[in-house]
Design an enzyme around this catalytic site. Structure first.
Site, PDB file in Angstrom:
ATOM      1  CG  HIS A 112      -1.714   1.209   1.444  1.00  0.00           C
ATOM      2  ND1 HIS A 112      -3.057   1.288   1.130  1.00  0.00           N
ATOM      3  CD2 HIS A 112      -1.375   2.426   1.955  1.00  0.00           C
ATOM      4  CE1 HIS A 112      -3.501   2.495   1.426  1.00  0.00           C
ATOM      5  NE2 HIS A 112      -2.496   3.209   1.929  1.00  0.00           N
ATOM      6  CD  GLU A 113       1.826   3.502   3.679  1.00  0.00           C
ATOM      7  OE1 GLU A 113       2.066   4.590   3.126  1.00  0.00           O
ATOM      8  OE2 GLU A 113       0.790   3.293   4.323  1.00  0.00           O
ATOM      9  CG  HIS A 166       0.149   6.088  -0.769  1.00  0.00           C
ATOM     10  ND1 HIS A 166      -0.994   6.549  -1.392  1.00  0.00           N
ATOM     11  CD2 HIS A 166      -0.256   5.584   0.436  1.00  0.00           C
ATOM     12  CE1 HIS A 166      -2.038   6.339  -0.606  1.00  0.00           C
ATOM     13  NE2 HIS A 166      -1.619   5.758   0.503  1.00  0.00           N
ATOM     14  CD  GLU A 219      -4.947   6.338   2.257  1.00  0.00           C
ATOM     15  OE1 GLU A 219      -4.613   5.171   2.558  1.00  0.00           O
ATOM     16  OE2 GLU A 219      -4.124   7.257   2.128  1.00  0.00           O
TER      17      GLU A 219
END
Length: 298
Positions: A143-144, A147, A227
């Site tokens: 997930h990070e 980003h 998100e």
């Protein structure tokens, strides 16, 4: 789709920058009117100060944000498992290896920051390392790093910087009004007409309340949809939605963080302060259950 999202994020960056400049201008005008009866003086000071702060921080925004959140940089020998997971996820995402940090906080959470993939950094809490297995850590770090790949970190970093600037200006104004406002009022009451009093009240309300709230709402606008995209991108990288689902449930059920900086809340994978009730209106993250439902249908 990825390149379209990156292009959209860059356009959003420009739009949000314009919005923040407008808010800063209004806050500066209110500040100048309160302190010197000259809105232009306040505007010049606010914009010049913000520009200097941005230029200083832009050299290495990751360092300042990591410092605000009490994160400590590590090398491979300090935590080989974490290092190798970040390395693997970076390779799959096709981004440069980011710097790796650990936050000494027992609550599980993580975030990424930086101005671009070449100057990125990821941070995880000590709590997430103790609470989660490898699959869950891969989901979180996927997930990070999504980003990072999607240039979300640029938007988030700008949001943190400018919200911090506006909050700083409001803090200075509130202390000045608290310590010196009474004396000024005594001296000026004879020469102040009703319209001037009304304008001063409006200026106080905007500088102390509406300005910071507007900045926070602008920051919130940067975060929510990104998100969902980062969740989906994490599954694309790991091929395992259950890892991220399990991680989100553990984070949702944890205690609020003690080391997190409030202006950085939108950077984390989940709100580190676990806002509920009316404050949820100002949350920078979508509801965790909504995120989990989307992941379950992937």
């Amino acid at each position: 789709m990825l390149y379209q999202q990156i292009a959209r994020n860059k356009r959003k960056t420009a739009l949000i920058m314009v919005l923040f400049v407008v808010i800063l201008t209004l806050v500066g005008a209110g500040l100048g009117y309160l302190f010197s009866n000259s809105p232009w003086t306040g505007i010049i000071i606010a914009l010049a100060g913000s520009l200097i702060y941005l230029l200083i921080m832009w050299q290495n925004p990751a360092n300042m944000i990591m410092s605000l959140n009490h994160a400590q940089e590590i090398q491979e020998a300090d935590n080989p498992e974490l290092w190798h997971i970040v390395e693997d996820m970076a390779m799959v995402a096709r981004v440069p290896m980011p710097r790796v940090f650990i936050i000494p906080d027992p609550s599980p959470n993580a975030f990424a920051t930086g101005r671009d993939p070449e100057h990125s950094a990821v941070a995880v809490t000590q709590g997430i390392l103790e609470l989660m297995n490898r699959e869950e850590l891969e989901g979180v770090l996927g997930h990070e790093l999504s980003h990072v790949r999607n240039y979300d970190i640029l938007l988030s970093t700008i949001g943190v910087v400018l919200v911090g600037v506006i909050s700083f200006i409001s803090g200075i104004a509130s202390r000045y009004i608290w310590f010196f406002g009474g004396n000024r009022r005594d001296d000026e009451d004879r020469d102040t007409n009703a319209f001037e009093i009304i304008f001063k009240v409006i200026a106080i309300v905007f500088v102390l309340i509406l300005g910071p709230i507007s900045a926070s709402l602008a920051q919130m606008a940067l975060s929510r949809n990104r998100e969902y995209l980062a969740d989906a991108s994490s599954v694309e990288l790991t091929r395992n939605p259950q890892g991220l689902i399990s991680a989100l449930r553990k984070i949702e059920g944890s205690q609020p963080m003690r080391q997190a900086d409030r202006s950085s809340a939108g950077l984390y994978i989940e709100n580190p302060f676990h806002n509920h009730g009316l404050s949820h209106l100002f949350d920078t993250h979508p509801p965790t259950e909504d995120r989990i439902k989307r992941l379950e249908h992937m």
